[in-house]
Scaffold this motif. Sequence first.
Motif, short mmCIF file in Angstrom:
data_model
loop_
_atom_site.label_atom_id
_atom_site.label_comp_id
_atom_site.label_asym_id
_atom_site.label_seq_id
_atom_site.Cartn_x
_atom_site.Cartn_y
_atom_site.Cartn_z
N ASP A 181 0.80 -1.22 0.00
CA ASP A 181 0.00 0.00 0.00
C ASP A 181 0.83 1.27 0.00
O ASP A 181 0.35 2.32 -0.43
N ALA A 182 2.06 1.21 0.50
CA ALA A 182 2.90 2.40 0.59
C ALA A 182 4.36 1.97 0.62
O ALA A 182 4.68 0.80 0.87
N ALA A 183 5.24 2.93 0.37
CA ALA A 183 6.67 2.68 0.48
C ALA A 183 7.12 2.98 1.91
O ALA A 183 6.59 3.89 2.56
N VAL A 184 8.10 2.21 2.39
CA VAL A 184 8.62 2.41 3.74
C VAL A 184 10.14 2.48 3.68
O VAL A 184 10.79 1.58 3.12
N TYR A 185 10.70 3.53 4.25
CA TYR A 185 12.15 3.73 4.23
C TYR A 185 12.67 3.89 5.66
O TYR A 185 12.17 4.72 6.43
N GLN A 186 13.67 3.10 6.01
CA GLN A 186 14.22 3.14 7.37
C GLN A 186 15.23 4.27 7.50
O GLN A 186 16.16 4.39 6.70
N VAL A 187 15.04 5.10 8.52
CA VAL A 187 15.96 6.22 8.75
C VAL A 187 16.81 6.02 10.00
O VAL A 187 17.82 6.69 10.18
N SER A 188 16.41 5.11 10.88
CA SER A 188 17.21 4.79 12.07
C SER A 188 16.76 3.43 12.58
O SER A 188 15.84 2.81 12.03
N ASP A 189 17.39 2.97 13.66
CA ASP A 189 17.04 1.65 14.20
C ASP A 189 15.60 1.56 14.66
O ASP A 189 15.00 0.49 14.66
N ASP A 190 15.05 2.70 15.09
CA ASP A 190 13.70 2.66 15.64
C ASP A 190 12.71 3.58 14.91
O ASP A 190 11.65 3.89 15.45
N LEU A 191 13.06 4.00 13.70
CA LEU A 191 12.16 4.89 12.96
C LEU A 191 12.23 4.61 11.46
O LEU A 191 13.31 4.54 10.87
N ALA A 192 11.05 4.47 10.87
CA ALA A 192 10.93 4.37 9.41
C ALA A 192 9.86 5.36 8.95
O ALA A 192 8.91 5.66 9.67
N VAL A 193 10.05 5.87 7.73
CA VAL A 193 9.11 6.81 7.13
C VAL A 193 8.26 6.08 6.10
O VAL A 193 8.78 5.29 5.30
N ILE A 194 6.95 6.32 6.14
CA ILE A 194 6.02 5.75 5.17
C ILE A 194 5.57 6.85 4.23
O ILE A 194 5.27 7.96 4.66
N ASN A 195 5.53 6.54 2.93
CA ASN A 195 5.02 7.52 1.98
C ASN A 195 4.09 6.85 0.98
O ASN A 195 4.34 5.75 0.52
N THR A 196 2.99 7.53 0.69
CA THR A 196 2.05 7.04 -0.31
C THR A 196 1.54 8.20 -1.14
O THR A 196 1.53 9.35 -0.69
N VAL A 197 1.14 7.91 -2.37
CA VAL A 197 0.53 8.90 -3.25
C VAL A 197 -0.74 8.29 -3.82
O VAL A 197 -0.72 7.17 -4.33
N ASP A 198 -1.86 9.00 -3.72
CA ASP A 198 -3.12 8.48 -4.25
C ASP A 198 -3.97 9.64 -4.76
O ASP A 198 -4.19 10.62 -4.04
N PHE A 199 -4.43 9.53 -5.99
CA PHE A 199 -5.28 10.58 -6.57
C PHE A 199 -6.18 9.95 -7.62
O PHE A 199 -5.89 8.88 -8.14
N PHE A 200 -7.29 10.61 -7.90
CA PHE A 200 -8.22 10.07 -8.90
C PHE A 200 -9.20 11.13 -9.37
O PHE A 200 -9.25 12.25 -8.85
N THR A 201 -9.98 10.74 -10.37
CA THR A 201 -11.02 11.61 -10.92
C THR A 201 -12.23 11.60 -9.98
O THR A 201 -12.34 10.74 -9.11
N PRO A 202 -13.15 12.56 -10.14
CA PRO A 202 -14.26 12.70 -9.19
C PRO A 202 -15.12 11.44 -9.04
O PRO A 202 -15.49 10.81 -10.02
N ILE A 203 -15.44 11.12 -7.79
CA ILE A 203 -16.31 9.99 -7.47
C ILE A 203 -17.70 10.49 -7.07
O ILE A 203 -18.67 9.74 -7.11
N VAL A 204 -17.80 11.76 -6.69
CA VAL A 204 -19.08 12.40 -6.36
C VAL A 204 -19.11 13.78 -7.01
O VAL A 204 -18.08 14.30 -7.45
#
Length: 347
Positions: free
Chosen positions: A52-75
């Motif tokens: 569902d998302a990318a995860v990058y480790q920045v230290s022994d006890d911390l990782a950063v999650i990033n996601t991108v999601d966009f779409f055309t109108p649903i309503v």
Amino acid sequence: METNPIRLTAWSEGSGCGCKIAPAILEQILASSGSFSQKDPKLLVGNSSKDDAAVYQVSDDLAVINTVDFFTPIVDDPFDFGRISAANAISDIYAMGGKPIFANAILSWPVEKISPELAAKVMEGAKEICRQAGIELAGGHSIAAKDPIFGLSVNGIIHPRKIKTNSGAKAGDLIYLTKPIGIGVLATALKREKIQEKDYLNLLDTACRLNTIGDLLGNHEEVHAMTDVTGFGLLGHLIEMTEGAGISAEVEHSKIPLIEGIQEYINQFIFPDNTYRNWNAFSPKVSGIQGMDLVKFCDPQTSGGLLIAVAPENKDWFEETMKQEKQIVWKIGSFVEKRNLAVEVIP
């Protein structure tokens, strides 16, 4: 339901996550571009796992999650469009077991044809959902283009050992779902101007509800895997879980929760065209789905619920925890040792 001078859904062939590129074509694009070849050891989750998302480790006890999601109108209502888009994007962070920390907006808008004031309403809706998630809509990027498109890039954090991937399920695990199915059906009824007011409110209630329970479940080893149900439907995302873990799933058809009222629309053949696209992609990997029941399993969801794999010995703990958190869940089946097919549906 508010009436707008311009129907946003008239600007899109497929609405919400239903406009996703077909699974086979997406895999071809990623493979041809070399996107599956990732060598940075700190990139803990990337394209290769279809997560569902990318995860990058920045230290022994911390990782950063990033996601991108966009779409055309649903309503058609721009404020509701912004709310649904934001809830859908933030869900990817929760699906990894993470905590969202801030988001950036992605906006494409035909400014000469649709009022910029309506784009402002989209942003207001997104900000409202970000507020509910406890994060800031910190910035973003916009372009003038012929189609209205909106979404978020969301950043989150998690401990590297607490990541919940979509491939961590084990044979014997119980399968839970946190939202009923039918968002795609109701969005199509809206687009065709067939939807009833009460059903539109059910659509909003379901699609705007944040999957915040994922943040809590990231702290529990009893939960082996999570993913959210979006454009590939319940069946497609369940198959991703089985294939990622090298196992199969057995699902009880009678246990699949549906948004109230969608069967009436299905009976009128009101459902997204991409329901058939999903069925064509995944039907060779499943048994036990007959006739129009395929709609329930392949309906593209936008801001759908979480699919959760829970160790069977922790069933009572999980269900009691969900009750305490006022989180409704449905137990729809279990994962099993690998069989000839990825998913078997039983009555």
